[in-house]
Design a protein around this motif. Structure first.
Motif, short mmCIF file in Angstrom:
data_model
loop_
_atom_site.label_atom_id
_atom_site.label_comp_id
_atom_site.label_asym_id
_atom_site.label_seq_id
_atom_site.Cartn_x
_atom_site.Cartn_y
_atom_site.Cartn_z
N SER A 119 81.02 -25.61 54.65
CA SER A 119 80.62 -24.93 53.42
C SER A 119 80.28 -25.95 52.33
O SER A 119 79.29 -25.78 51.61
CB SER A 119 81.75 -24.00 52.97
OG SER A 119 81.48 -23.47 51.71
N GLN A 120 81.08 -27.01 52.23
CA GLN A 120 80.81 -28.05 51.24
C GLN A 120 79.48 -28.74 51.53
O GLN A 120 78.72 -29.04 50.61
CB GLN A 120 81.94 -29.08 51.27
CG GLN A 120 83.25 -28.55 50.78
CD GLN A 120 83.53 -28.95 49.36
OE1 GLN A 120 83.00 -29.94 48.87
NE2 GLN A 120 84.34 -28.18 48.68
N ILE A 121 79.20 -29.00 52.80
CA ILE A 121 77.94 -29.65 53.18
C ILE A 121 76.76 -28.78 52.78
O ILE A 121 75.77 -29.27 52.21
CB ILE A 121 77.93 -29.98 54.68
CG1 ILE A 121 78.96 -31.06 55.01
CG2 ILE A 121 76.54 -30.41 55.14
CD1 ILE A 121 79.21 -31.27 56.50
N THR A 122 76.85 -27.48 53.07
CA THR A 122 75.78 -26.56 52.69
C THR A 122 75.59 -26.53 51.17
O THR A 122 74.46 -26.56 50.68
CB THR A 122 76.09 -25.14 53.21
OG1 THR A 122 76.24 -25.20 54.64
CG2 THR A 122 75.00 -24.15 52.86
N ASP A 123 76.70 -26.52 50.43
CA ASP A 123 76.63 -26.53 48.96
C ASP A 123 75.99 -27.82 48.45
O ASP A 123 75.21 -27.79 47.49
CB ASP A 123 78.01 -26.35 48.35
CG ASP A 123 78.56 -24.95 48.51
OD1 ASP A 123 77.78 -24.03 48.86
OD2 ASP A 123 79.78 -24.76 48.30
N LEU A 124 76.32 -28.94 49.07
CA LEU A 124 75.73 -30.22 48.64
C LEU A 124 74.22 -30.24 48.87
O LEU A 124 73.47 -30.73 48.02
CB LEU A 124 76.39 -31.37 49.39
CG LEU A 124 77.84 -31.67 49.00
CD1 LEU A 124 78.50 -32.57 50.04
CD2 LEU A 124 77.90 -32.30 47.62
#
Length: 191
Positions: A119-124
């Motif tokens: 999820s963090q990767i997608t947000d980044l």
């Protein structure tokens, strides 16, 4: 419940927490040497503390990773350099994701933290693209440069770190056309 209290050593819990502290600080730490943990090893409160240590370590690595990527993208003078920075950044993300999904962690913890990292990767990825949108909205922005950078960012998406990769050269070739080979020119050599 298994008791892991040894004189002077806290057992697998201490081994993991020590590793997480060193790993978060980007010190040399080998995750392959970590012991396997079972849900039955510790009471619930201990698992909550452990999850905090794991989350803090992942967050610390992602924060320093994000800062390095921002500097590398700002310094990239062309799209090749930007693409290289993004490709190198995916390596760092895969390391973070590998720890979140470490086989020594209980399945529920692995799933929870791997999903969180993904999820963090997608947000980044979205944040980088939004930054380009803000640049495009600014007066005097070079729209050709912005679109070139947007294409580079999408062609070298950080979200590719969330999917398993295979080296295409390590797989058997099944196509009709032979692979292109680069061979040295032998005409230059003295006989």
């Amino acid at each position: 419940m298994t008791a892991y209290t040894y004189w002077g050593h806290g057992g697998p819990y201490e081994t993991w927490v020590d590793f997480l502290r060193r790993w978060a600080a980007a010190e040399p730490a080998d995750p392959a040497a970590l012991p396997a943990l079972s849900q039955d090893d510790f009471p619930g409160e201990t698992w909550e503390r452990f999850a905090l240590h794991l989350g803090d370590a992942l967050d610390a690595r992602l924060t320093s990773w994000n800062e390095r990527l921002a500097r590398a993208l700002s310094a990239a003078s062309d799209e090749f350099s930007a693409g290289r920075a993004l490709a190198q950044a995916r390596t760092g993300l895969r390391e973070v994701r590998a720890l979140a999904g470490h086989p020594g962690l209980p399945g529920t913890l692995r799933t929870r933290f791997t999903d969180l990292v993904d999820s963090q990767i997608t947000d980044l990825q979205r944040q980088i693209e939004r930054n380009l949108d803000h640049l495009a909205a600014a007066n005097g922005a070079d729209l050709r440069w912005i679109e070139g950078r947007r294409r580079t960012i999408r062609d070298n998406a950080l979200t590719a770190a969330s999917t398993p990769t295979a080296d295409p050269w390590s797989q058997a070739h099944t196509g009709n056309r032979p692979r292109r080979r680069v061979v040295p020119d032998r005409t230059d050599r003295p006989s």
